[in-house]
Design a protein around this motif. Sequence first.
Motif, mmCIF file in Angstrom:
data_model
loop_
_atom_site.group_PDB
_atom_site.id
_atom_site.type_symbol
_atom_site.label_atom_id
_atom_site.label_comp_id
_atom_site.label_asym_id
_atom_site.label_seq_id
_atom_site.Cartn_x
_atom_site.Cartn_y
_atom_site.Cartn_z
ATOM 1 N N ASN A 271 0.831 -1.205 0.000
ATOM 2 C CA ASN A 271 0.000 0.000 0.000
ATOM 3 C C ASN A 271 0.865 1.255 0.000
ATOM 4 N N ARG A 272 1.916 1.243 0.819
ATOM 5 C CA ARG A 272 2.819 2.394 0.884
ATOM 6 C C ARG A 272 3.482 2.637 -0.477
ATOM 7 N N ASN A 273 3.962 1.588 -1.089
ATOM 8 C CA ASN A 273 4.634 1.731 -2.380
ATOM 9 C C ASN A 273 3.684 2.263 -3.454
ATOM 10 N N HIS A 274 2.444 1.768 -3.432
ATOM 11 C CA HIS A 274 1.462 2.175 -4.438
ATOM 12 C C HIS A 274 1.133 3.661 -4.339
ATOM 13 N N LEU A 275 1.193 4.217 -3.144
ATOM 14 C CA LEU A 275 0.792 5.610 -2.926
ATOM 15 C C LEU A 275 1.969 6.574 -2.923
ATOM 16 N N GLU A 276 3.130 6.111 -3.348
ATOM 17 C CA GLU A 276 4.297 6.984 -3.387
ATOM 18 C C GLU A 276 4.004 8.214 -4.245
ATOM 19 N N GLY A 277 4.275 9.391 -3.679
ATOM 20 C CA GLY A 277 4.015 10.635 -4.377
ATOM 21 C C GLY A 277 2.616 11.179 -4.192
ATOM 22 N N LYS A 278 1.741 10.398 -3.541
ATOM 23 C CA LYS A 278 0.357 10.833 -3.335
ATOM 24 C C LYS A 278 0.050 11.165 -1.880
ATOM 25 N N VAL A 279 1.023 10.958 -0.981
ATOM 26 C CA VAL A 279 0.834 11.231 0.441
ATOM 27 C C VAL A 279 2.004 12.063 0.941
ATOM 28 N N GLU A 280 1.701 13.125 1.675
ATOM 29 C CA GLU A 280 2.731 13.963 2.282
ATOM 30 C C GLU A 280 2.571 13.918 3.800
ATOM 31 N N PHE A 281 3.584 13.433 4.501
ATOM 32 C CA PHE A 281 3.556 13.354 5.961
ATOM 33 C C PHE A 281 4.305 14.549 6.556
ATOM 34 N N GLU A 282 3.672 15.180 7.524
ATOM 35 C CA GLU A 282 4.297 16.299 8.222
ATOM 36 C C GLU A 282 4.446 15.938 9.699
ATOM 37 N N ALA A 283 5.703 15.678 10.118
ATOM 38 C CA ALA A 283 6.002 15.351 11.521
ATOM 39 C C ALA A 283 5.102 14.231 12.046
ATOM 40 N N THR A 284 4.891 13.211 11.212
ATOM 41 C CA THR A 284 4.035 12.084 11.585
ATOM 42 C C THR A 284 4.887 10.934 12.100
ATOM 43 N N PRO A 285 4.649 10.444 13.329
ATOM 44 C CA PRO A 285 5.429 9.320 13.851
ATOM 45 C C PRO A 285 5.314 8.096 12.948
ATOM 46 N N PHE A 286 6.378 7.287 12.902
ATOM 47 C CA PHE A 286 6.408 6.105 12.048
ATOM 48 C C PHE A 286 5.208 5.197 12.296
ATOM 49 N N ALA A 287 4.879 4.953 13.566
ATOM 50 C CA ALA A 287 3.772 4.045 13.892
ATOM 51 C C ALA A 287 2.450 4.564 13.334
ATOM 52 N N LEU A 288 2.265 5.882 13.328
ATOM 53 C CA LEU A 288 1.037 6.450 12.764
ATOM 54 C C LEU A 288 1.012 6.299 11.254
ATOM 55 N N GLU A 289 2.166 6.430 10.612
ATOM 56 C CA GLU A 289 2.213 6.172 9.171
ATOM 57 C C GLU A 289 1.769 4.736 8.875
ATOM 58 N N GLU A 290 2.313 3.793 9.631
ATOM 59 C CA GLU A 290 1.961 2.388 9.417
ATOM 60 C C GLU A 290 0.481 2.134 9.662
ATOM 61 N N LEU A 291 -0.080 2.824 10.645
ATOM 62 C CA LEU A 291 -1.507 2.688 10.929
ATOM 63 C C LEU A 291 -2.338 3.096 9.721
ATOM 64 N N LEU A 292 -1.899 4.125 9.017
ATOM 65 C CA LEU A 292 -2.639 4.638 7.866
ATOM 66 C C LEU A 292 -2.521 3.732 6.640
ATOM 67 N N PHE A 293 -1.417 2.999 6.550
ATOM 68 C CA PHE A 293 -1.247 2.034 5.446
ATOM 69 C C PHE A 293 -1.770 0.643 5.809
ATOM 70 N N ASP A 294 -2.038 0.389 7.071
ATOM 71 C CA ASP A 294 -2.402 -0.935 7.571
ATOM 72 C C ASP A 294 -3.672 -1.460 6.901
ATOM 73 N N PRO A 295 -3.638 -2.645 6.275
ATOM 74 C CA PRO A 295 -4.862 -3.218 5.711
ATOM 75 C C PRO A 295 -5.836 -3.590 6.809
#
Length: 342
Positions: A271-295
Amino acid sequence: MNEQPIVFCKGGGCTAKLGPGALAHVLEKLPPFTDPNLLVGFDHSDDAAVYKLTDDIAMVQTLDFFPPMVEDPYIFGQIAAANALSDIYAMGGTVKTALNIVCFPEKMDLNILGRILQGGAEKVREAGGILAGGHSIADSDVKYGLSVTGIIHPDKVLENNACQPGDALILTKPLGVGIVCTASRVGQASEEAMAAAIASMTTLNKYASEALAPFEPHACTDVTGFGLLGHLNEMLAGRCGAQLHWKALPHIPQALEYADEFLLTAAAQRNRNHLEGKVEFEATPFALEELLFDPQTSGGLLVSVPAEQAEEALAAVQALGLGCGIIGHVTDAHPGVIRVTE
């Protein structure tokens, strides 16, 4: 020679889906179907097909099945059925009939299959539908799900790509079930976390759909295998942008701890790879990024509602008792881009 034992739960649910990139590559090669009564097809990756039968009735049709993500066959049946039924609710429809889809090893205890089907049947009954039959094949691994038919008024179909700038985005279930189930498979999930994940996955989106019915949502989808960001990307359809607030995301608390310990899924990375260039994270913790990509398996509804209705609509969903929240809004800036900020 000793035969390998059949393992019931190897890791499944919506993590077993093909990645969005691979799926899009195949679907774009299919010839289009033109019929004035086909109101929703596969052209913009909506949750179900909608076919107009009369001026007042349209048929909503969907299909979903996957391998087990929990060890209990009865709970697995409930989750798989709730997940399949969810597509009808994501379109704004009402469930009418369902058919079982079963893949099952001939050497496995048939009582296990019985428990799976019992769990699924009870969810169909809870949805107000009728389980009318199904189809089974012998397979090396267990898979189960439903083909579901519902109805809706042709003028009240909720498509996934009709959000409007200024809309608030409401999520009706907590995120993190994919991460928690991954942690459970390696013996790292707490009983509390797994209980929260199961409670979310077995809850029908029927109730959230009914709670939101008095309002005027512009678009709706359910969050499943492509993660929150993947399904939101489909909603934006390149026409709009979105801003999400990571502090507002409802989630199973332990999921962040497990993500920080790298108890992740391959599907989330697709999911992360597919959305490359379509999501901009601003000071977002790694775990929260994973939560957003989590199936998510049997995830919540993601609903785009007029901003002036958002608080009242959220209160209606909150009354159901599951974690939910207003997680951001749709913008007219940077079409096709999702910005994630505090």
